[in-house]
Design a protein around this motif. Sequence first.
Motif, PDB file in Angstrom:
ATOM      1  N   ILE A   1      24.208  44.257 -43.919  1.00 33.00           N
ATOM      2  CA  ILE A   1      24.663  44.297 -42.529  1.00 33.00           C
ATOM      3  C   ILE A   1      24.913  45.744 -42.102  1.00 33.00           C
ATOM      4  N   ALA A   2      25.521  46.527 -42.966  1.00 35.11           N
ATOM      5  CA  ALA A   2      25.788  47.933 -42.649  1.00 35.11           C
ATOM      6  C   ALA A   2      24.482  48.687 -42.404  1.00 35.11           C
ATOM      7  N   ARG A   3      23.472  48.412 -43.191  1.00 30.42           N
ATOM      8  CA  ARG A   3      22.171  49.077 -43.008  1.00 30.42           C
ATOM      9  C   ARG A   3      21.518  48.670 -41.685  1.00 30.42           C
ATOM     10  N   LYS A   4      21.668  47.401 -41.314  1.00 30.93           N
ATOM     11  CA  LYS A   4      21.114  46.957 -40.025  1.00 30.93           C
ATOM     12  C   LYS A   4      21.842  47.652 -38.870  1.00 30.93           C
ATOM     13  N   LEU A   5      23.172  47.757 -38.976  1.00 33.83           N
ATOM     14  CA  LEU A   5      23.933  48.452 -37.945  1.00 33.83           C
ATOM     15  C   LEU A   5      23.566  49.933 -37.888  1.00 33.83           C
ATOM     16  N   ARG A   6      23.286  50.530 -39.035  1.00 33.51           N
ATOM     17  CA  ARG A   6      22.814  51.908 -39.084  1.00 33.51           C
ATOM     18  C   ARG A   6      21.475  52.032 -38.378  1.00 33.51           C
ATOM     19  N   ASP A   7      20.593  51.099 -38.634  1.00 31.76           N
ATOM     20  CA  ASP A   7      19.244  51.150 -38.058  1.00 31.76           C
ATOM     21  C   ASP A   7      19.244  51.056 -36.533  1.00 31.76           C
ATOM     22  N   VAL A   8      20.207  50.329 -35.962  1.00 30.73           N
ATOM     23  CA  VAL A   8      20.277  50.217 -34.496  1.00 30.73           C
ATOM     24  C   VAL A   8      21.153  51.294 -33.871  1.00 30.73           C
ATOM     25  N   GLY A   9      21.724  52.164 -34.686  1.00 29.75           N
ATOM     26  CA  GLY A   9      22.474  53.297 -34.160  1.00 29.75           C
ATOM     27  C   GLY A   9      23.969  53.137 -34.078  1.00 29.75           C
TER      28      GLY A   9
ATOM     29  N   GLU B   1      26.247  55.852 -38.615  1.00 33.38           N
ATOM     30  CA  GLU B   1      25.436  56.927 -39.168  1.00 33.38           C
ATOM     31  C   GLU B   1      25.766  56.990 -40.651  1.00 33.38           C
ATOM     32  N   GLU B   2      24.746  56.928 -41.481  1.00 38.31           N
ATOM     33  CA  GLU B   2      24.965  56.963 -42.927  1.00 38.31           C
ATOM     34  C   GLU B   2      25.098  58.411 -43.376  1.00 38.31           C
ATOM     35  N   ARG B   3      26.143  58.685 -44.131  1.00 32.07           N
ATOM     36  CA  ARG B   3      26.371  60.022 -44.660  1.00 32.07           C
ATOM     37  C   ARG B   3      26.568  59.925 -46.166  1.00 32.07           C
ATOM     38  N   THR B   4      25.942  60.847 -46.883  1.00 30.19           N
ATOM     39  CA  THR B   4      26.044  60.884 -48.339  1.00 30.19           C
ATOM     40  C   THR B   4      26.821  62.122 -48.747  1.00 30.19           C
ATOM     41  N   SER B   5      27.843  61.940 -49.577  1.00 32.61           N
ATOM     42  CA  SER B   5      28.657  63.064 -50.044  1.00 32.61           C
ATOM     43  C   SER B   5      27.924  63.826 -51.139  1.00 32.61           C
ATOM     44  N   SER B   6      28.454  64.966 -51.497  1.00 36.07           N
ATOM     45  CA  SER B   6      27.842  65.773 -52.560  1.00 36.07           C
ATOM     46  C   SER B   6      27.869  65.044 -53.904  1.00 36.07           C
ATOM     47  N   SER B   7      28.805  64.093 -54.056  1.00 40.96           N
ATOM     48  CA  SER B   7      28.878  63.323 -55.303  1.00 40.96           C
ATOM     49  C   SER B   7      27.949  62.105 -55.281  1.00 40.96           C
TER      50      SER B   7
ATOM     51  N   ASP C   1      28.200  59.519 -53.050  1.00 36.78           N
ATOM     52  CA  ASP C   1      28.812  58.356 -52.415  1.00 36.78           C
ATOM     53  C   ASP C   1      28.293  58.226 -50.977  1.00 36.78           C
ATOM     54  N   ILE C   2      28.051  56.997 -50.555  1.00 29.27           N
ATOM     55  CA  ILE C   2      27.575  56.746 -49.204  1.00 29.27           C
ATOM     56  C   ILE C   2      28.744  56.275 -48.348  1.00 29.27           C
ATOM     57  N   ALA C   3      28.871  56.855 -47.157  1.00 32.97           N
ATOM     58  CA  ALA C   3      29.888  56.451 -46.193  1.00 32.97           C
ATOM     59  C   ALA C   3      29.189  56.199 -44.867  1.00 32.97           C
ATOM     60  N   TYR C   4      29.765  55.349 -44.051  1.00 36.76           N
ATOM     61  CA  TYR C   4      29.210  55.057 -42.739  1.00 36.76           C
ATOM     62  C   TYR C   4      30.162  55.600 -41.681  1.00 36.76           C
ATOM     63  N   TRP C   5      29.627  56.425 -40.792  1.00 38.11           N
ATOM     64  CA  TRP C   5      30.388  57.099 -39.747  1.00 38.11           C
ATOM     65  C   TRP C   5      30.124  56.398 -38.435  1.00 38.11           C
TER      66      TRP C   5
END
Length: 52
Positions: A3-11, A14-20, A22-26
């Motif tokens: 579901i999070a990926r679908k919400l990312r795809d429609v805008g 925004e998916e953000r990846t940390s230097s370690s 880890d994926i976070a959604y903004w």
Amino acid sequence: MKIARKLRDVGFFEERTSSSGDIAYWVPFVYRPYLQMSQGKVDQISSPKLPL
């Protein structure tokens, strides 16, 4: 995550990846007032774990 990926795809997210790696959604600022969200990081989520 599906579901999070679908919400990312429609805008909505925004998916953000940390230097370690880890994926976070903004959430963009335009949606925050309507969701009663403020800027900051949540230390603990009180809702139950969501299935992956």
